[in-house]
Design an enzyme around this catalytic site. Structure first.
Site, short mmCIF file in Angstrom:
data_model
loop_
_atom_site.label_atom_id
_atom_site.label_comp_id
_atom_site.label_asym_id
_atom_site.label_seq_id
_atom_site.Cartn_x
_atom_site.Cartn_y
_atom_site.Cartn_z
N PRO A 104 35.86 82.45 -33.96
CA PRO A 104 35.43 82.69 -35.34
C PRO A 104 34.27 81.76 -35.70
O PRO A 104 34.30 80.57 -35.38
CB PRO A 104 36.68 82.36 -36.17
N HIS A 119 36.99 71.80 -34.77
CA HIS A 119 35.95 72.37 -35.63
C HIS A 119 34.56 72.07 -35.09
O HIS A 119 33.63 71.77 -35.84
CB HIS A 119 36.09 71.83 -37.06
N ARG A 162 32.56 68.80 -36.00
CA ARG A 162 31.79 68.65 -37.23
C ARG A 162 32.61 68.18 -38.42
O ARG A 162 32.07 68.05 -39.52
CB ARG A 162 31.11 69.98 -37.58
#
Length: 278
Positions: A26, A154, A157
């Protein structure tokens, strides 16, 4: 002297067979890279379920956005005509800056309704939790009825001090592993791996360290920026060829046969990290 004349890169996830053990992660703001981007999907859950989607991925490691110094100096401003489809664009404006987006996410995190994967959930889709980095959270995910987890930080980040996903993966696999066959330990729910996958060898390493499936993030966006759909397909083909050659060179002919015996781990007795190598 292993027979690697025929390499099988296929795998099974949620009862479906896939030709390769990796998929597309995603990612947001795909139109910035190129192409048409994802279709707008508000309200997401009901429309996705009605459209026949079988799983819902919930990002659980971003209740707020971290203090991104570079974006404070140069705020991210979307070009005219683009906005985040899951958030309402500002009135009389075609641009969405990072700061109001962060404020909106913070407000939603504080006041929004929680969707918890449990036996009483109202959606029939499988629930996948993305952002699990510790064995304790992996066990909590199982306890609360999650159908799978994604080991992800993530893209590095969110929290600068967090370890890499490859470092977190072995402990999570150990916590979820069950002896289900003579082939060795398998996870009680699928463990999907995300983060830093750039080559076919990276896919094999993740599978050997306990992942059931692997996700590609940035390479997909690079392919999208290069030549749209054709570029993304090229990325997938490159990774498939690299994985096939890596499997042959390490002496394993099937994805099911990939285990920790195909990698070495740096000696951690002196306090170093256990970095995996083929």
């Amino acid at each position: 002297m292993q027979d690697v004349s025929s390499i099988d890169t296929s795998t099974t996830l949620f009862g479906r067979n896939y030709p390769v053990p990796f998929g597309l992660a995603p990612s947001a703001m795909q139109k910035l890279a190129g192409g048409e981007g994802p279709r707008e999907s508000v309200p997401l859950i009901k429309r996705a379920e009605a459209a026949g989607y079988e799983a819902l991925v919930l990002t659980v490691d971003t209740p707020v956005l971290r203090n991104r110094i570079n974006e404070r100096k140069t705020p991210l401003v979307l070009p005219p005509g683009l906005h985040l489809s899951n958030l309402s664009p500002p009135p009389h404006s075609s641009q969405t800056e990072r700061k109001p987006t962060a404020n909106r996410l913070l407000m939603d995190a504080r006041t929004g309704k929680k969707l918890t994967p449990s036996s009483s959930r109202r959606v029939a889709m499988k629930i996948i939790l993305k952002g699990i980095m510790t064995p304790e959270d992996a066990l909590l995910a199982v306890e609360h009825g999650a159908d799978a987890i994604v080991v992800s930080n993530h893209g590095g980040r969110q929290l600068d001090e967090v370890c890499s996903t490859l470092e977190a993966l072995p402990a999570i696999h150990s916590a979820l592993a069950t002896n289900v066959s003579e082939r060795g330990k398998r996870n009680s729910i699928p463990v999907i791996f995300d983060g830093g996958v750039r080559h076919g060898a990276d896919v094999l390493e993740a599978l050997a360290m306990g992942a059931d499936f692997v996700l590609l993030g940035r390479p997909v966006l690079w392919g999208l920026g290069y030549k749209g759909q054709e570029g993304v397909e090229s990325v997938i083909h490159i990774l498939e060829r690299e994985l096939t050659k890596t499997m042959a060179l390490t002496g394993v002919a099937e994805v099911e046969g990939i285990g920790k015996e195909y990698i070495g781990v740096k000696d951690t007795s002196m306090g170093g990290f256990g970095v995996s190598k083929l």
